[in-house]
Scaffold this active site. Structure first.
Site, PDB file in Angstrom:
ATOM      1  NE  ARG A 242      -2.513   3.205   2.483  1.00 50.73           N
ATOM      2  CZ  ARG A 242      -2.304   4.332   3.143  1.00 50.73           C
ATOM      3  NH1 ARG A 242      -1.099   4.621   3.615  1.00 50.73           N
ATOM      4  NH2 ARG A 242      -3.282   5.184   3.353  1.00 50.73           N
ATOM      5  CG  ASP A 244       1.226   7.491   3.394  1.00 48.98           C
ATOM      6  OD1 ASP A 244       0.077   7.359   3.846  1.00 48.98           O
ATOM      7  OD2 ASP A 244       1.933   8.498   3.607  1.00 48.98           O
ATOM      8  CB  ALA A 245       0.134  10.529   0.919  1.00 48.79           C
ATOM      9  CG  HIS A 247      -2.157  12.975  -2.687  1.00 51.58           C
ATOM     10  ND1 HIS A 247      -2.803  11.884  -2.170  1.00 51.58           N
ATOM     11  CD2 HIS A 247      -1.866  13.776  -1.631  1.00 51.58           C
ATOM     12  CE1 HIS A 247      -2.913  12.006  -0.859  1.00 51.58           C
ATOM     13  NE2 HIS A 247      -2.343  13.160  -0.508  1.00 51.58           N
ATOM     14  CD  GLU A 281      -3.515   8.030   2.093  1.00 55.25           C
ATOM     15  OE1 GLU A 281      -4.275   8.605   2.891  1.00 55.25           O
ATOM     16  OE2 GLU A 281      -2.288   7.951   2.265  1.00 55.25           O
ATOM     17  CG  PHE A 308     -17.726   3.660  -0.105  1.00 55.52           C
ATOM     18  CD1 PHE A 308     -19.059   3.484  -0.450  1.00 55.52           C
ATOM     19  CD2 PHE A 308     -17.199   2.880   0.916  1.00 55.52           C
ATOM     20  CE1 PHE A 308     -19.860   2.554   0.209  1.00 55.52           C
ATOM     21  CE2 PHE A 308     -17.986   1.951   1.585  1.00 55.52           C
ATOM     22  CZ  PHE A 308     -19.316   1.784   1.235  1.00 55.52           C
TER      23      PHE A 308
END
Length: 581
Positions: A242, A244-245, A247, A281, A308
């Site tokens: 996963r 992280d962030a 963006h 993410e 969501f």
């Protein structure tokens, strides 16, 4: 043993290994690299000195026995004897469970967490998603301020404990995903700038200078991050990461770092002969992130879908502050949009951002399984002033409704540890910074942040107080008593239904049908022949199903089959899953 380090600005590099010192030589074949050999074995302590400066840990350290500021230790990755013959477990069809090692058990270790994996098997989840494990100051923390991106936090048990955890999970049929942080490193123990241009002032992030993905020297920085990712997947036999962030990964190069990373992970999956995947993410709501590289996307396999969560949260709680404001205007309508379109903000106006945001998903092309749906996460609980879970304010019936909507949606569902039994323990923000000035800055910053939203300072837990972490540990006596036991049985029932009913595994968003009544606070979802009827109101609701002959698959409260008028009468704060008979 051969040692090597990238330090392109250095005039001299020295290896300090097991008490001995020797100068390293420039690598003629690789610009900026220094190499040398020394006697070493498993556990040997070593470090590097740049231009006769202090001895620092290896940027690619596999183990930091004394924490981020200590010497590195040699790790023989071939030493562990793996027990499980693991073919891998792909993401499609998965149910994930986000787990923080330091609070999953009071002991806060990987071995203690491994002893509790049987609970997850009985629950029916398929993958454990571990929050970050890289070394950070002190013993306890969330892990997002880690350093040494190739090492495992020593108080959790270090490298061998992670291998034991993964091995045990695989023996039980569980995949393992690890949360990794590439967008910044912790403010304490981060020695990378002494070695080279790992960061750049070309871009700024909430944590300061950005990781250098596109400025001079970025080829090696990107290789550093890709190498770390592949090492976790290869050396620890993980099934996915996963990210992280993402963006905050500032990259203007023609081939984005995430595209490079996804290509490398797909290649490794081919070499290993087992599926591997990347979950991002991201708050960009940009479908290109999860579009294949062949179609012009970045090629990541899935992403978290906060839209969501926000729509469901506002529907359940009525909260409207901050980024919830956009969803709170018509929460049930927002929830219906996310259930059928994936993103709520898909080019729409966002008052929180003061601009339009997002891009529509092509529902004919993008599988809903590429979006993770969840009721709660570490962020959405821990970033509240008091770390309160939904169970602190919602009835068991509303918690059951939230689970019903999440676990029957077309998305890949994810749970946060303890959610499945409505844990009464909070999950608060806690740190263990060893630098007194940094500890005080974090304490003041946390209180100042929430004071701006009306919280009294004394009501915001002190992150540095050990009691804050202790309060956040799960209470494992709760699953065996009410009302927790009933909710746990409900989660197990829904996850089993998701596995047994093919319609609930259909990833086609375009095939999802929803109806709702904001005044009566009910929502009905159709997934093929399966209907999910949810009454969020306190009183009973009559929900028109349009069918009369049904088979009840699961119900939080008893319901009767629809009458001649096709109306299903659902008790207040209850959920029912049916199929056409």
């Amino acid at each position: 043993m051969r040692f090597e380090v990238w330090a392109p600005r250095a005039d001299r590099m020295t290896l300090h290994c097991d008490g001995a010192t020797r100068a390293l030589d420039r690598d003629a074949g690789r610009t900026g690299w220094w190499t040398g050999e020394a006697e070493a074995a498993e556990g040997t302590r070593y470090g590097f000195a740049v231009d006769d400066g202090p001895v620092l840990p290896d940027p690619r350290s596999r183990r930091q026995p004394d924490g981020p500021d200590g010497l590195s230790a040699v790790v023989d990755q071939g030493r562990y004897a793996w027990r499980a013959d693991w073919p891998g477990r792909p993401l499609p069809g998965a149910v994930l469970y986000e787990l923080h090692v330091g609070t999953y058990t009071p002991e806060g270790t990987l071995d203690a967490a491994a002893d509790r994996l049987g609970h997850l098997v009985e629950l029916g989840v398929t993958h454990v998603e571990l929050m970050p494990l890289c070394p950070f100051p002190g013993r306890h923390g969330w892990g997002y301020e880690g350093v040494s991106l190739w090492a495992v936090h020593e108080p959790y048990g270090g490298p061998e404990a992670l291998k034991r955890f993964v091995d045990r999970a695989h023996e039980l049929g569980l995949g393992v995903v690890l949360d990794v942080v590439h967008n910044h490193l912790g403010p304490s123990g981060n020695h990378l700038p002494a070695f080279g241009p790992y960061f750049t002032d070309t871009h700024q992030t909430p944590w300061g200078s950005a990781v250098n993905l596109d400025a001079p020297g970025s080829d090696e920085v990107r290789a550093y991050l890709v190498g770390s990712a592949l090492a976790w997947l290869r050396d620890y036999r993980l099934d996915g990461l996963r990210l992280d962030a993402v963006h905050a990964l500032r990259d203007t190069r023609a081939v984005h770092f995430l595209e490079e990373l996804s290509a490398a992970v797909d290649a490794l999956a081919g070499d290993l002969g087992r599926p591997l995947f990347l979950i991002a993410e991201s708050d960009l709501n940009d479908p290109r992130l999860i579009t294949s590289r062949e179609e012009g996307g970045l090629g990541l396999h899935a992403q978290w879908n906060d839209d969501f969560h926000h729509a469901l949260h506002t529907t359940l709680t009525g909260e409207a502050q901050g980024y919830y404001a956009d969803f709170a205007r018509a929460p049930l309508t927002a929830l219906c949009k996310t259930l059928t379109s994936g993103f709520f903000h898909n080019g729409t106006w966002s008052s929180f951002r003061g601009r339009h945001h997002g891009r529509p998903l092509d529902r004919a092309r993008v599988s809903a399984q590429r979006l993770l749906g969840y009721t709660q996460t570490h962020d959405q609980i821990g970033n509240r002033a008091q770390g309160d879970r939904l169970s602190a304010s919602l009835s068991p019936g509303l918690l059951a409704c939230a689970a019903g909507l999440t676990l029957t949606a077309a998305f890949t569902p994810m749970l946060f540890m303890g959610e499945e039994w409505g844990a009464s323990t909070p999950w608060q923000f806690f740190t263990d910074h060893t630098d007194p000035e940094l500890a005080e800055a974090v304490r003041r910053g946390r209180r100042r942040e929430f004071a701006a939203h009306g919280w009294a300072e004394e009501d915001v837990p002190d992150p540095q107080d050990p009691a804050t972490r202790d309060r956040s540990c799960l209470d494992w006596s709760e699953p065996g008593r009410e009302p927790h036991a009933r909710l746990l049985a409900w989660y197990r029932e829904l996850i089993a239904l998701r596995r047994s009913q093919a319609d609930l595994s259909d990833p086609d968003l375009a095939a999802v049908r929803v109806a709702h009544d904001p005044g009566a606070r009910w929502i009905a979802v159709r997934r093929g022949d399966v209907r999910v009827a949810v009454n969020l109101g306190k009183g009973p609701a009559a929900i028109p199903l349009g069918i009369r002959r049904v088979l009840v698959l699961a119900a939080w409260e008893p319901v009767e089959a629809p009458g001649a008028d096709g109306m299903l009468h659902v008790p207040g704060e209850s959920c029912v899953v049916l199929t056409q008979a």
